[in-house]
Design an enzyme around this catalytic site. Structure first.
Site, mmCIF file in Angstrom:
data_model
loop_
_atom_site.group_PDB
_atom_site.id
_atom_site.type_symbol
_atom_site.label_atom_id
_atom_site.label_comp_id
_atom_site.label_asym_id
_atom_site.label_seq_id
_atom_site.Cartn_x
_atom_site.Cartn_y
_atom_site.Cartn_z
ATOM 1 N N ASN A 8 0.870 -1.175 0.000
ATOM 2 C CA ASN A 8 0.000 0.000 0.000
ATOM 3 C C ASN A 8 0.909 1.228 0.000
ATOM 4 O OD1 ASN A 8 -1.825 2.025 0.404
ATOM 5 N ND2 ASN A 8 -2.552 1.321 2.399
ATOM 6 N N LYS A 10 0.056 4.197 -0.297
ATOM 7 C CA LYS A 10 -0.640 5.380 0.261
ATOM 8 C C LYS A 10 -0.403 6.583 -0.664
ATOM 9 C CE LYS A 10 -0.423 3.222 4.748
ATOM 10 N NZ LYS A 10 -0.339 3.331 6.192
ATOM 11 N N HIS A 94 -9.684 1.127 4.498
ATOM 12 C CA HIS A 94 -8.447 1.308 5.262
ATOM 13 C C HIS A 94 -8.721 2.265 6.433
ATOM 14 C CE1 HIS A 94 -4.367 2.448 6.299
ATOM 15 N NE2 HIS A 94 -3.971 1.356 5.692
ATOM 16 N N GLU A 96 -7.187 4.676 7.439
ATOM 17 C CA GLU A 96 -6.968 6.087 7.087
ATOM 18 C C GLU A 96 -8.165 6.653 6.334
ATOM 19 O OE1 GLU A 96 -3.113 5.407 5.344
ATOM 20 O OE2 GLU A 96 -2.338 4.968 7.338
ATOM 21 N N GLU A 164 -5.470 -4.803 10.452
ATOM 22 C CA GLU A 164 -4.480 -3.747 10.645
ATOM 23 C C GLU A 164 -4.807 -2.950 11.912
ATOM 24 O OE1 GLU A 164 -2.442 -2.691 6.639
ATOM 25 O OE2 GLU A 164 -4.080 -1.304 6.982
ATOM 26 N N GLY A 170 2.557 2.344 10.929
ATOM 27 C CA GLY A 170 3.504 3.455 10.760
ATOM 28 C C GLY A 170 4.584 3.533 11.828
ATOM 29 N N SER A 212 3.366 -2.019 10.429
ATOM 30 C CA SER A 212 4.813 -2.048 10.677
ATOM 31 C C SER A 212 5.465 -3.393 10.355
ATOM 32 C CB SER A 212 5.120 -1.634 12.120
ATOM 33 O OG SER A 212 4.600 -0.349 12.349
HETATM 34 P P1 13P Z 1 2.868 0.516 7.768
HETATM 35 O O1 13P Z 1 3.446 -0.747 7.182
HETATM 36 O O2 13P Z 1 3.582 1.742 7.368
HETATM 37 O O3 13P Z 1 2.702 0.378 9.260
HETATM 38 O O4 13P Z 1 1.391 0.674 7.164
HETATM 39 C C1 13P Z 1 0.510 -0.377 7.267
HETATM 40 C C2 13P Z 1 -0.671 -0.040 6.470
HETATM 41 O O5 13P Z 1 -1.443 0.826 6.816
HETATM 42 C C3 13P Z 1 -0.868 -0.770 5.202
HETATM 43 O O6 13P Z 1 -2.137 -0.586 4.679
#
Ligand code: 13P
Length: 251
Positions: A8, A10, A94, A96, A164, A170, A212
């Site tokens: 992802n 983002k 997601h 976010e 997740e 993150g 992570s």
């Molecule tokens: P990270 O791997 O940066 O923690 O992000 C995970 C994520 O949100 C994948 O969709």
């Protein structure tokens, strides 16, 4: 069984040149990615670019899908447009996007829409806080049931649930979820799916983990029963993403 390795991106990278460099680094290791179910979800601006390079590695995904079809909807990218770029899977719900206001009800509509359109939904769920009282089980239960409402048993084989937990996103490998805790959550998610779809269909749903995942913890985390990963920041470095793939293949 082939594990799923989904990237992802983002809202990264900021330039096409950077995206090209990342793809060059990944392409050099396409043999490894082919041994997994590799999925890359770039921002829409790079769908065409990634789509032109991904065939030797895996499949193209979007980070969201719209419920609207072509028309006067400023700012929307329709499913038809995504499919035109070669999108075969889509991240849906997601955390976010949930933070931007997406509800379980909207997410379930998107998951149903994706399936109707022949796009594999990667539906994200995960608690904000892993509290000591275990309230996160209830949170997850409601998210899974709400986000997958209307799906049928026959959809199970196309469905991916990405667990997740928000508190683990993150950070770095040492702050990610621990494999034992993840194992417990995977069992729980499978139990909820079994209540919804029955045992045989629930077993067909792929459950992957995101939060992570880095080269340093990928192998251990895979021991938890997760069927793969949804990787954020570590997917933006070809080196890290390749290392994660290697760790998965050496499991
Ligand atoms: P990270 O791997 O940066 O923690 O992000 C995970 C994520 O949100 C994948 O969709």
């Amino acid at each position: 069984m082939k594990y799923i390795l989904a990237a992802n991106w983002k809202s990264h990278p900021s330039s096409k040149d950077e995206a090209k460099r990342l793809l060059v680094g990944l392409s050099k290791n396409s043999d490894k990615f082919r041994k997994l179910h590799t999925i890359i979800a770039p921002p829409n601006t790079f769908l065409e670019l990634v789509g032109s390079k991904i065939k030797s590695m895996g499949i193209l995904a979007s980070q969201d899908i719209s419920l609207l079809s072509k028309g006067t909807y400023t700012g929307e990218t329709t499913v038809e447009m995504l499919k035109g770029q070669g999108v075969m899977a889509s991240i849906i719900g997601h955390s976010e996007r949930r933070k931007l206001g997406e509800t379980n009800s909207l997410i379930s509509k998107k998951a149903n829409q994706a399936l109707k359109e022949g796009i594999a939904p990667i539906v994200c769920v995960g608690e904000d806080v892993h509290d000591t009282e275990g309230n996160y089980f209830e949170v997850l239960n409601a998210q899974i049931r709400g986000s997958l409402e209307g799906l049928k048993k026959t959809d199970a084989k196309k469905l991916v649930v990405a667990y997740e937990p928000l508190w683990a996103i993150g950070k770095s490998a040492k702050d990610a979820m621990q494999p034992n805790d993840l194992a417990q959550m995977i069992v729980y998610i499978r139990k909820v799916l079994t209540e919804m779809f029955g045992r045989a269909s629930a077993d067909q749903v792929a459950i992957i983990y995101g939060g992570s995942v880095e080269p340093g913890n990928a192998k251990e985390l895979l021991g938890s029963g997760a069927q793969g990963f949804l990787v954020g920041h570590a997917s933006l470095s070809a080196k890290s993403f390749v290392e994660i793939a290697k760790a998965m293949l050496n499991k």
